[in-house]
Design a protein around this motif. Structure first.
Motif, PDB file in Angstrom:
ATOM      1  N   ILE A 106       0.874  -1.186   0.000  1.00 42.23           N
ATOM      2  CA  ILE A 106       0.000   0.000   0.000  1.00 42.23           C
ATOM      3  C   ILE A 106       0.906   1.229   0.000  1.00 42.23           C
ATOM      4  CG2 ILE A 106      -1.820   1.265   1.204  1.00 42.23           C
ATOM      5  CD1 ILE A 106      -2.706  -1.320   2.526  1.00 42.23           C
ATOM      6  N   TRP A 107       0.846   1.976  -1.080  1.00 42.97           N
ATOM      7  CA  TRP A 107       1.706   3.163  -1.226  1.00 42.97           C
ATOM      8  C   TRP A 107       0.938   4.379  -0.686  1.00 42.97           C
ATOM      9  CZ3 TRP A 107       6.749   3.185  -2.508  1.00 42.97           C
ATOM     10  CH2 TRP A 107       7.344   4.429  -2.751  1.00 42.97           C
ATOM     11  N   ALA A 108       1.456   4.962   0.387  1.00 41.82           N
ATOM     12  CA  ALA A 108       0.761   6.082   1.053  1.00 41.82           C
ATOM     13  C   ALA A 108       1.784   7.150   1.401  1.00 41.82           C
ATOM     14  CB  ALA A 108       0.054   5.575   2.313  1.00 41.82           C
ATOM     15  N   ALA A 109       2.530   7.576   0.368  1.00 39.18           N
ATOM     16  CA  ALA A 109       3.711   8.423   0.612  1.00 39.18           C
ATOM     17  C   ALA A 109       3.425   9.922   0.527  1.00 39.18           C
ATOM     18  CB  ALA A 109       4.828   8.034  -0.356  1.00 39.18           C
ATOM     19  N   GLY A 110       2.172  10.308   0.307  1.00 38.70           N
ATOM     20  CA  GLY A 110       1.840  11.738   0.348  1.00 38.70           C
ATOM     21  C   GLY A 110       2.547  12.536  -0.721  1.00 38.70           C
ATOM     22  N   GLY A 111       3.131  13.655  -0.319  1.00 41.22           N
ATOM     23  CA  GLY A 111       3.809  14.501  -1.296  1.00 41.22           C
ATOM     24  C   GLY A 111       4.858  15.351  -0.612  1.00 41.22           C
ATOM     25  N   SER A 112       5.725  15.928  -1.436  1.00 42.57           N
ATOM     26  CA  SER A 112       6.713  16.839  -0.838  1.00 42.57           C
ATOM     27  C   SER A 112       6.447  18.259  -1.330  1.00 42.57           C
ATOM     28  CB  SER A 112       8.140  16.400  -1.161  1.00 42.57           C
ATOM     29  OG  SER A 112       8.160  15.729  -2.380  1.00 42.57           O
ATOM     30  N   PRO A 113       6.729  19.231  -0.460  1.00 44.91           N
ATOM     31  CA  PRO A 113       6.402  20.621  -0.807  1.00 44.91           C
ATOM     32  C   PRO A 113       7.120  21.051  -2.083  1.00 44.91           C
ATOM     33  CG  PRO A 113       7.175  20.436   1.469  1.00 44.91           C
ATOM     34  CD  PRO A 113       7.381  19.104   0.839  1.00 44.91           C
ATOM     35  N   ARG A 114       6.415  21.743  -2.946  1.00 44.93           N
ATOM     36  CA  ARG A 114       7.064  22.299  -4.142  1.00 44.93           C
ATOM     37  C   ARG A 114       8.056  23.366  -3.701  1.00 44.93           C
ATOM     38  NH1 ARG A 114       4.646  20.328  -8.556  1.00 44.93           N
ATOM     39  NH2 ARG A 114       2.439  19.806  -8.331  1.00 44.93           N
ATOM     40  N   ALA A 115       9.216  23.363  -4.352  1.00 43.55           N
ATOM     41  CA  ALA A 115      10.276  24.297  -3.963  1.00 43.55           C
ATOM     42  C   ALA A 115      10.301  25.500  -4.902  1.00 43.55           C
ATOM     43  CB  ALA A 115      11.615  23.573  -4.002  1.00 43.55           C
ATOM     44  N   LEU A 116      10.815  26.616  -4.417  1.00 43.19           N
ATOM     45  CA  LEU A 116      11.071  27.764  -5.292  1.00 43.19           C
ATOM     46  C   LEU A 116      12.173  27.360  -6.265  1.00 43.19           C
ATOM     47  CD1 LEU A 116      11.328  30.561  -2.589  1.00 43.19           C
ATOM     48  CD2 LEU A 116       9.401  30.145  -4.141  1.00 43.19           C
ATOM     49  N   SER A 117      12.187  27.978  -7.453  1.00 45.12           N
ATOM     50  CA  SER A 117      13.216  27.571  -8.420  1.00 45.12           C
ATOM     51  C   SER A 117      14.610  27.989  -7.939  1.00 45.12           C
ATOM     52  CB  SER A 117      12.916  28.139  -9.811  1.00 45.12           C
ATOM     53  OG  SER A 117      12.619  29.500  -9.702  1.00 45.12           O
ATOM     54  N   THR A 118      14.718  29.078  -7.193  1.00 43.37           N
ATOM     55  CA  THR A 118      16.022  29.418  -6.588  1.00 43.37           C
ATOM     56  C   THR A 118      15.784  29.909  -5.167  1.00 43.37           C
ATOM     57  OG1 THR A 118      15.919  31.699  -7.329  1.00 43.37           O
ATOM     58  CG2 THR A 118      17.136  30.148  -8.739  1.00 43.37           C
ATOM     59  N   GLY A 119      16.770  29.730  -4.336  1.00 44.42           N
ATOM     60  CA  GLY A 119      16.712  30.296  -2.982  1.00 44.42           C
ATOM     61  C   GLY A 119      16.077  29.386  -1.961  1.00 44.42           C
ATOM     62  N   HIS A 120      15.597  28.233  -2.402  1.00 41.06           N
ATOM     63  CA  HIS A 120      14.851  27.392  -1.471  1.00 41.06           C
ATOM     64  C   HIS A 120      15.731  26.825  -0.355  1.00 41.06           C
ATOM     65  CE1 HIS A 120      10.850  25.660  -0.950  1.00 41.06           C
ATOM     66  NE2 HIS A 120      11.475  24.689  -0.311  1.00 41.06           N
ATOM     67  N   ASP A 121      17.000  26.662  -0.630  1.00 41.03           N
ATOM     68  CA  ASP A 121      17.877  26.033   0.369  1.00 41.03           C
ATOM     69  C   ASP A 121      18.500  27.033   1.338  1.00 41.03           C
ATOM     70  OD1 ASP A 121      17.353  23.603  -0.769  1.00 41.03           O
ATOM     71  OD2 ASP A 121      19.024  23.757  -2.189  1.00 41.03           O
ATOM     72  N   LEU A 122      18.197  28.296   1.196  1.00 34.94           N
ATOM     73  CA  LEU A 122      18.785  29.290   2.109  1.00 34.94           C
ATOM     74  C   LEU A 122      18.257  29.104   3.522  1.00 34.94           C
ATOM     75  CD1 LEU A 122      18.376  32.461  -0.153  1.00 34.94           C
ATOM     76  CD2 LEU A 122      20.538  31.334   0.471  1.00 34.94           C
ATOM     77  N   ALA A 123      19.092  29.414   4.511  1.00 30.73           N
ATOM     78  CA  ALA A 123      18.605  29.426   5.899  1.00 30.73           C
ATOM     79  C   ALA A 123      17.504  30.480   5.995  1.00 30.73           C
ATOM     80  CB  ALA A 123      19.761  29.756   6.834  1.00 30.73           C
ATOM     81  N   GLY A 124      16.494  30.194   6.789  1.00 30.30           N
ATOM     82  CA  GLY A 124      15.393  31.141   6.935  1.00 30.30           C
ATOM     83  C   GLY A 124      14.250  30.919   5.955  1.00 30.30           C
ATOM     84  N   VAL A 125      14.429  29.997   4.999  1.00 30.63           N
ATOM     85  CA  VAL A 125      13.351  29.664   4.047  1.00 30.63           C
ATOM     86  C   VAL A 125      12.744  28.326   4.473  1.00 30.63           C
ATOM     87  CG1 VAL A 125      12.772  29.172   1.636  1.00 30.63           C
ATOM     88  CG2 VAL A 125      14.499  30.906   2.176  1.00 30.63           C
ATOM     89  N   HIS A 126      11.438  28.305   4.669  1.00 27.04           N
ATOM     90  CA  HIS A 126      10.796  27.124   5.255  1.00 27.04           C
ATOM     91  C   HIS A 126       9.582  26.667   4.464  1.00 27.04           C
ATOM     92  CE1 HIS A 126      13.079  27.594   8.999  1.00 27.04           C
ATOM     93  NE2 HIS A 126      12.934  28.892   8.794  1.00 27.04           N
ATOM     94  N   ALA A 127       9.357  25.351   4.495  1.00 27.20           N
ATOM     95  CA  ALA A 127       8.079  24.786   4.047  1.00 27.20           C
ATOM     96  C   ALA A 127       7.364  24.315   5.314  1.00 27.20           C
ATOM     97  CB  ALA A 127       8.328  23.605   3.120  1.00 27.20           C
ATOM     98  N   ILE A 128       6.081  24.001   5.213  1.00 28.75           N
ATOM     99  CA  ILE A 128       5.374  23.429   6.369  1.00 28.75           C
ATOM    100  C   ILE A 128       4.712  22.142   5.928  1.00 28.75           C
ATOM    101  CG2 ILE A 128       3.623  23.805   8.155  1.00 28.75           C
ATOM    102  CD1 ILE A 128       4.028  26.751   7.960  1.00 28.75           C
ATOM    103  N   ARG A 129       5.441  21.040   6.077  1.00 27.27           N
ATOM    104  CA  ARG A 129       4.855  19.747   5.711  1.00 27.27           C
ATOM    105  C   ARG A 129       5.063  18.732   6.830  1.00 27.27           C
ATOM    106  NH1 ARG A 129       0.985  17.607   2.299  1.00 27.27           N
ATOM    107  NH2 ARG A 129       1.214  15.365   2.472  1.00 27.27           N
ATOM    108  N   SER A 130       6.181  18.858   7.549  1.00 32.87           N
ATOM    109  CA  SER A 130       6.494  17.854   8.563  1.00 32.87           C
ATOM    110  C   SER A 130       6.737  18.520   9.919  1.00 32.87           C
ATOM    111  CB  SER A 130       7.754  17.087   8.157  1.00 32.87           C
ATOM    112  OG  SER A 130       8.860  17.974   8.157  1.00 32.87           O
TER     113      SER A 130
END
Ligand SMILES: Cc1cc2nc3c(=O)[nH]c(=O)nc-3n(C[C@H](O)[C@H](O)[C@H](O)COP(=O)(O)OP(=O)(O)OC[C@H]3O[C@@H](n4cnc5c(N)ncnc54)[C@H](O)[C@@H]3O)c2cc1C
Length: 405
Positions: A106-130
């Motif tokens: 049973i595959w129940a893996a949900g999804g991962s937040p879509r990222a900005l094309s640039t800048g997503h990995d900078l400190a201070g940039v957050h998603a809310i999924r987990s």
């Protein structure tokens, strides 16, 4: 190599409920849940509500107490990511190279937040999924006064409401000309824009993000396409999710935006089911259109349907969609799917902060959005399920109870 009669990938709402329902339906085979997060299954909705606000500790958002899983003989394989599925050998491979066999998957893996094309990995940039996302975010709140939220969907707006209450100066950037454009009618969008502005949120519509400003790897602001820079210490990105289906699709499952499932949530691979946010299915409440639903209702009801099918009572997934969102003191409850509506009826006065929007298609009720109007939500459900076509004037009349229609 370990092997289980039923292997569930994803320890979120759908995966947890599938295991719970299998045992409730007296399934006696072995069950394991593999999840890439370190925690026992927990509720995601509070992540942008009470948990973010610090009003509920983590223990109170667990789907079941930790002891429950062992008591039901459900093996929990945490911090384990599945990277490949071999449908012929009936086994999965984990990121560390381990293999786990299955009878049914049973595959129940949900999804991962879509990222900005640039800048997503900078400190201070957050998603809310987990939980980890929110813990990281809240650990920075002490040094944050200005927050820019990218995306005016439910998660972005809920976060904006919480952070405003916590005294932060919040700007919401929405690329379209209204918030909640994907999920709600114009009247509801305008109402929520007004509420957020009244609470001090700077809501910008038609706002295109050009990039994230940074200093030494930390975000310092958001630059808009028109050149304006919004200085901030924190950026929250709420621009939707990408369904987590790569290993299944790589193994040959049909799909793309999610993995395609039939009425019983079977994928095109033998003995492989998919449920929850990642399942692309024909939904009766969308006139049979293939959609993915991102809601606790869909995750739980699909899990329950599969558990029945796997315990001998072949069951179609056919459940009326419902959803909720809490912002400030506003409780929104929705039932049905409003996409494709050709008319709306306003029931009650938005200025009173208690009203409902009723969506019609060719005269039939297809959905309701109820703001602080629990009675309409409860009673309107039958109108959606039975596709009733009442007189719009009666729908609008708050002296007429919906139950009577
Ligand atoms: C902040 C927030 C607020 C929300 N608010 C509401 C709300 O108010 N009302 C509502 O109805 N819905 C709400 N939702 C949506 C709801 O939480 C989701 O629809 C629901 O969680 C979907 O359940 P799921 O099991 O399909 O996916 P998830 O709950 O996302 O669970 C999937 C799990 O699988 C794991 N995983 C992914 N890939 C792998 C892999 N390859 N191997 C192992 N594990 C993997 C993930 O890490 C995750 O733990 C909200 C969601 C969020 C993020």
């Amino acid at each position: 190599m370990s092997a289980f009669d039923i292997l569930i990938v994803g320890a979120g709402h759908a995966g947890a409920q599938a295991a719970i329902a299998l045992r409730q339906n007296k399934y006696e085979g072995s069950i394991a849940i593999v999840g890439d997060e370190p925690e026992y299954p927990y509720e995601r909705p509070p992540l942008s509500k009470e948990y973010l606000a610090g009003e509920k500790p983590f223990e109170r958002i667990l789907i079941r107490p930790p002891a429950f899983w062992a008591e039901r003989d459900i093996a929990m394989l945490a911090s384990t990511r599945v990277v490949a599925v071999d449908p012929q050998a009936q086994e999965v491979t984990t990121a560390s190279g381990g293999r786990i066999g299955y009878g049914r998957l049973i595959w129940a893996a949900g999804g991962s937040p879509r990222a900005l094309s640039t800048g997503h990995d900078l400190a201070g940039v957050h998603a809310i999924r987990s939980r980890a996302d929110v813990d990281r975010l809240t650990s920075e709140l002490g040094t944050t006064t200005r927050v820019v939220v990218i995306g005016g969907g439910y998660i972005g707006l809920e976060a904006a409401a919480v952070l405003t209450k916590l005294g932060k100066h919040v700007t919401v950037l929405e690329a379209l000309d209204r918030v909640l454009a994907r999920v709600a009618g114009q009247t509801l969008s305008r109402f929520y824009e007004g509420e957020h502005r009244a609470h001090g949120v700077d809501v910008r519509l038609g706002a295109k993000v050009d990039g994230i400003m940074q200093s030494e790897g930390r975000a310092t602001g958001v630059r808009l396409a028109d050149g304006e820079v919004l200085p901030c210490e924190m950026v929250i990105v709420g621009i939707g999710i990408a369904p987590a289906v790569e290993p299944l699709v790589a193994a040959g499952a049909e799909g793309g935006n999610g993995v395609r499932v039939d009425a019983q949530c079977r994928t095109s691979l033998p003995d492989v089911f998919a449920i929850g946010d990642c399942a692309l299915h024909a939904n009766a409440f969308a006139d049979g259109a293939e959609i993915r639903l991102e809601s606790v209702q869909n995750a739980n009801d699909m899990a329950n349907a599969v558990a029945k099918t796997l315990t001998g009572a072949t069951t179609d997934y056919h459940a009326v969609p419902w959803f909720w969102s809490n912002q400030y003191d506003l409780k929104l409850q929705t039932v049905g799917l409003s996409t494709g509506h050709d008319a709306t009826v306003l029931r009650g006065d938005p200025a009173s902060r208690s009203f409902s929007l009723i969506y019609l298609k060719q005269g039939r009720v297809i959905a309701l959005d109820c703001v602080n109007a629990v009675r309409d939500y409860v009673q309107g459900r039958a109108l959606v399920v039975e596709r009733k076509s009442p007189d719009p004037a009666q729908l609008a009349d708050t002296n007429v109870v919906l139950k009577e229609l």
